[in-house]
Design a protein around this motif. Structure first.
Motif, PDB file in Angstrom:
ATOM      1  N   TRP A  32       8.426   9.178 -12.123  1.00 22.50           N
ATOM      2  CA  TRP A  32       8.948   9.266 -10.761  1.00 22.50           C
ATOM      3  C   TRP A  32      10.330   8.640 -10.603  1.00 22.50           C
ATOM      4  O   TRP A  32      10.884   8.647  -9.508  1.00 22.50           O
ATOM      5  N   TRP A  67       2.779   6.290  -0.106  1.00 20.72           N
ATOM      6  CA  TRP A  67       2.773   6.190  -1.566  1.00 20.72           C
ATOM      7  C   TRP A  67       1.466   5.588  -2.047  1.00 20.72           C
ATOM      8  O   TRP A  67       1.050   4.522  -1.578  1.00 20.72           O
ATOM      9  N   GLN A  69       0.035   5.219  -5.980  1.00 19.38           N
ATOM     10  CA  GLN A  69       0.281   5.512  -7.389  1.00 19.38           C
ATOM     11  C   GLN A  69       0.104   4.232  -8.184  1.00 19.38           C
ATOM     12  O   GLN A  69       0.346   3.155  -7.672  1.00 19.38           O
ATOM     13  N   THR A  87       8.646   0.677  -9.454  1.00 19.83           N
ATOM     14  CA  THR A  87       8.105   1.139  -8.176  1.00 19.83           C
ATOM     15  C   THR A  87       9.083   0.839  -7.046  1.00 19.83           C
ATOM     16  O   THR A  87       9.350   1.698  -6.202  1.00 19.83           O
ATOM     17  N   LEU A  91      10.712   3.765  -4.721  1.00 21.54           N
ATOM     18  CA  LEU A  91      10.499   3.785  -3.271  1.00 21.54           C
ATOM     19  C   LEU A  91      11.807   3.683  -2.503  1.00 21.54           C
ATOM     20  O   LEU A  91      12.063   4.462  -1.583  1.00 21.54           O
ATOM     21  N   CYS A 103       8.156   2.896   3.849  1.00 17.92           N
ATOM     22  CA  CYS A 103       7.157   3.362   2.888  1.00 17.92           C
ATOM     23  C   CYS A 103       5.827   2.745   3.266  1.00 17.92           C
ATOM     24  O   CYS A 103       5.683   1.523   3.290  1.00 17.92           O
TER      25      CYS A 103
END
Length: 179
Positions: A32, A67, A69, A87, A91, A103
């Protein structure tokens, strides 16, 4: 989970919610990172949705991402500091590139047969939400579902679990916006 989130948030705020799915099951955070195909696809989808809404006269009151994950990173034994830094980068980059202000983070649960395996990822998520004002933890329920028999295998939940998390997260997102 998405339908439950949208329904709960709309019920609390009285404002319709548009959700754009960008989920990629079983993906590690490295997939990601900005510039990767997953990231570029998600940004493209978010921008297209925003453009469509604006072109058709729909006002956008808030723009946020939801989110959830990290399980794959637990399975891969990604170091906590690497997971946390990556992360945070994903984000914040996504919020900037897609025009989201917030987020809403849904904390991952536990691997059913090795409940300690995902703890570093869960801790990183808690730390991000505590340290970053634009990352809001809206559900911690997934980690309670193994004990409640709401997992269909080592990694996945039964639909009532997804519905419960979506509902809790949607209510908490609405409360955040209504404050």
């Amino acid at each position: 989970m998405v339908s439950s989130f949208v329904n709960a948030c709309t019920a609390q705020t009285g404002v319709p919610v548009v959700g754009v799915s960008c989920a990629k099951g079983g993906s590690a955070i490295a997939k990601w990172l900005p510039g990767t195909p997953y990231y570029q696809d998600a940004v493209r989808r978010a921008r297209k949705a925003r453009a469509f809404l604006q072109a058709n006269g729909y006002p956008i009151r808030h723009s946020a991402m939801v989110w959830c994950q990290g399980c794959t990173d637990g399975d891969l034994h990604t170091p906590k500091d690497v997971y946390k830094a990556d992360t945070e980068r994903v984000l914040h980059s996504f919020m900037q590139d897609a025009g989201a202000q917030t987020c809403f983070l849904i904390q991952i649960g536990n691997q059913r047969d090795e409940p300690e395996l995902y703890l570093p990822m869960q801790q990183a998520q808690e730390e991000l939400a505590a340290e970053q004002g634009d990352i809001v933890l809206v559900s911690r329920q997934f980690k309670t579902f193994a004990a409640k028999g709401l997992m269909k295998d080592r990694f996945h939940y039964l639909q009532p679990a997804y519905n419960a998390v979506g509902t809790e997260a949607g209510r908490n997102a609405a409360a955040y916006w209504n404050r």
